[in-house]
Design a protein around this motif. Structure first.
Motif, PDB file in Angstrom:
ATOM      1  N   PRO A   3      -1.650  23.451  -0.532  1.00  0.00           N
ATOM      2  CA  PRO A   3      -2.534  22.055  -0.067  1.00  0.00           C
ATOM      3  C   PRO A   3      -2.640  21.530  -1.663  1.00  0.00           C
ATOM      4  O   PRO A   3      -2.908  20.440  -1.941  1.00  0.00           O
ATOM      5  CB  PRO A   3      -4.006  22.832   0.355  1.00  0.00           C
ATOM      6  N   ARG A   4      -2.406  22.350  -3.246  1.00  0.00           N
ATOM      7  CA  ARG A   4      -2.874  22.015  -3.818  1.00  0.00           C
ATOM      8  C   ARG A   4      -1.517  21.256  -4.825  1.00  0.00           C
ATOM      9  O   ARG A   4      -1.869  19.973  -5.087  1.00  0.00           O
ATOM     10  CB  ARG A   4      -3.135  22.868  -4.822  1.00  0.00           C
ATOM     11  N   ARG A   6       0.293  19.344  -2.303  1.00  0.00           N
ATOM     12  CA  ARG A   6       0.296  18.732  -1.199  1.00  0.00           C
ATOM     13  C   ARG A   6      -0.533  17.103  -1.921  1.00  0.00           C
ATOM     14  O   ARG A   6      -0.116  15.900  -2.600  1.00  0.00           O
ATOM     15  CB  ARG A   6       0.335  18.863  -0.091  1.00  0.00           C
ATOM     16  N   GLU A   7      -2.376  17.859  -2.436  1.00  0.00           N
ATOM     17  CA  GLU A   7      -2.288  17.387  -2.574  1.00  0.00           C
ATOM     18  C   GLU A   7      -2.223  16.713  -4.478  1.00  0.00           C
ATOM     19  O   GLU A   7      -2.598  14.860  -4.491  1.00  0.00           O
ATOM     20  CB  GLU A   7      -4.052  17.270  -3.313  1.00  0.00           C
ATOM     21  N   ILE A  10      -0.043  13.953  -3.448  1.00  0.00           N
ATOM     22  CA  ILE A  10      -0.552  12.033  -2.902  1.00  0.00           C
ATOM     23  C   ILE A  10      -1.463  11.518  -3.911  1.00  0.00           C
ATOM     24  O   ILE A  10      -1.360  10.765  -3.691  1.00  0.00           O
ATOM     25  CB  ILE A  10      -1.391  12.865  -1.841  1.00  0.00           C
ATOM     26  N   SER A  11      -2.059  12.721  -4.891  1.00  0.00           N
ATOM     27  CA  SER A  11      -2.076  11.384  -6.231  1.00  0.00           C
ATOM     28  C   SER A  11      -1.330  10.727  -6.539  1.00  0.00           C
ATOM     29  O   SER A  11      -2.431   9.228  -7.719  1.00  0.00           O
ATOM     30  CB  SER A  11      -3.738  12.728  -6.522  1.00  0.00           C
ATOM     31  N   HIS A  44       6.637  18.989   2.085  1.00  0.00           N
ATOM     32  CA  HIS A  44       5.597  18.324   2.509  1.00  0.00           C
ATOM     33  C   HIS A  44       4.846  16.877   3.006  1.00  0.00           C
ATOM     34  O   HIS A  44       4.878  16.700   3.922  1.00  0.00           O
ATOM     35  CB  HIS A  44       4.598  18.229   1.180  1.00  0.00           C
ATOM     36  N   ARG A  58      -6.248   9.530   3.113  1.00  0.00           N
ATOM     37  CA  ARG A  58      -7.304  10.981   2.408  1.00  0.00           C
ATOM     38  C   ARG A  58      -8.243   9.212   2.181  1.00  0.00           C
ATOM     39  O   ARG A  58      -9.380   8.987   1.868  1.00  0.00           O
ATOM     40  CB  ARG A  58      -6.035  11.322   0.879  1.00  0.00           C
ATOM     41  N   GLN A  62     -11.861   9.854   2.235  1.00  0.00           N
ATOM     42  CA  GLN A  62     -13.458   9.179   1.115  1.00  0.00           C
ATOM     43  C   GLN A  62     -14.180   8.102   1.677  1.00  0.00           C
ATOM     44  O   GLN A  62     -14.910   8.306   1.637  1.00  0.00           O
ATOM     45  CB  GLN A  62     -12.533   8.991  -0.606  1.00  0.00           C
TER      46      GLN A  62
END
Length: 196
Positions: A3-4, A6-7, A10-11, A44, A58, A62
């Motif tokens: 998950p980290r 993947r994030e 995305i960032s 991913h 995302r 948010q």
């Protein structure tokens, strides 16, 4: 760990999107910017569109969380609505490429994106419905009233981003000002109908 990663991907994609639009986002460059192997993004995301859908999901999550937090505050319904629309405009102006991405057409169905879109839309509908119940917006179809508000937000943001809307210039307003104008007209319309 997944998950980290993947994030991080995305960032990195969001940063590239901000800097150069969709064309700047490649899976290879995203991997490089995220500090992972050039093959890691493929573990991913099936393709670039799936990665961009992750960015859009995302962003909507948010935005939806920000709107939900506003709706929980102890404020009059019209103040919550105005704050929510200000949040919407602020996000769109701060991240025009992300805003354009979120509301662009998609060639495939992405579950996370659909869930985020439904959730944020539901939150906005709830805020509009509360303002209608409080007599701050005309009664009637909440979907249509929400669509009207979004149309003004989107149109005003698009015009401002391309330089066709500015205080003291074209339109003599900024997006927040036009939203305020619309809310004033709708509030007056609701008052006329209520008093009739």
């Amino acid at each position: 760990m997944a998950p980290r990663t993947r994030e991080l991907l995305i960032s990195a994609a969001a940063e590239l999107l901000d800097a150069g639009g969709r064309e700047a986002v490649t899976l290879r460059e995203v991997g490089h910017r995220a500090g992972v192997s050039h093959n890691a993004p493929y573990k991913h995301f099936a393709n670039k569109e799936a990665l961009l859908a992750g960015v859009a999901a995302r962003e909507l999550t948010q935005l939806g969380a920000s709107l939900a937090a506003l709706s929980q505050r102890d404020l009059p319904a019209d103040a919550v609505l105005r704050a929510a629309l200000r949040e919407y405009v602020g996000w769109a102006l701060a991240y025009p490429a992300r805003f354009a991405l979120v509301f662009s057409p998609w060639t495939a169905e992405f579950g996370d994106l659909a869930t985020a879109a439904d959730s944020s839309r539901s939150t906005l509908l709830g805020i509009v419905e509360a303002a209608q119940r409080a007599g701050q917006l005309p009664s009637g179809d909440t979907e249509r009233v929400t669509g009207l508000l979004q149309a003004v937000v989107h149109g005003a943001v698009d015009l401002a981003v391309i330089g066709h809307l500015a205080v003291g210039g074209k339109g003599n307003a900024d997006p927040d000002g036009l939203v305020d104008d619309l809310l004033g007209y709708l509030r007056a319309s609701a008052a006329i109908v209520t008093s009739a």
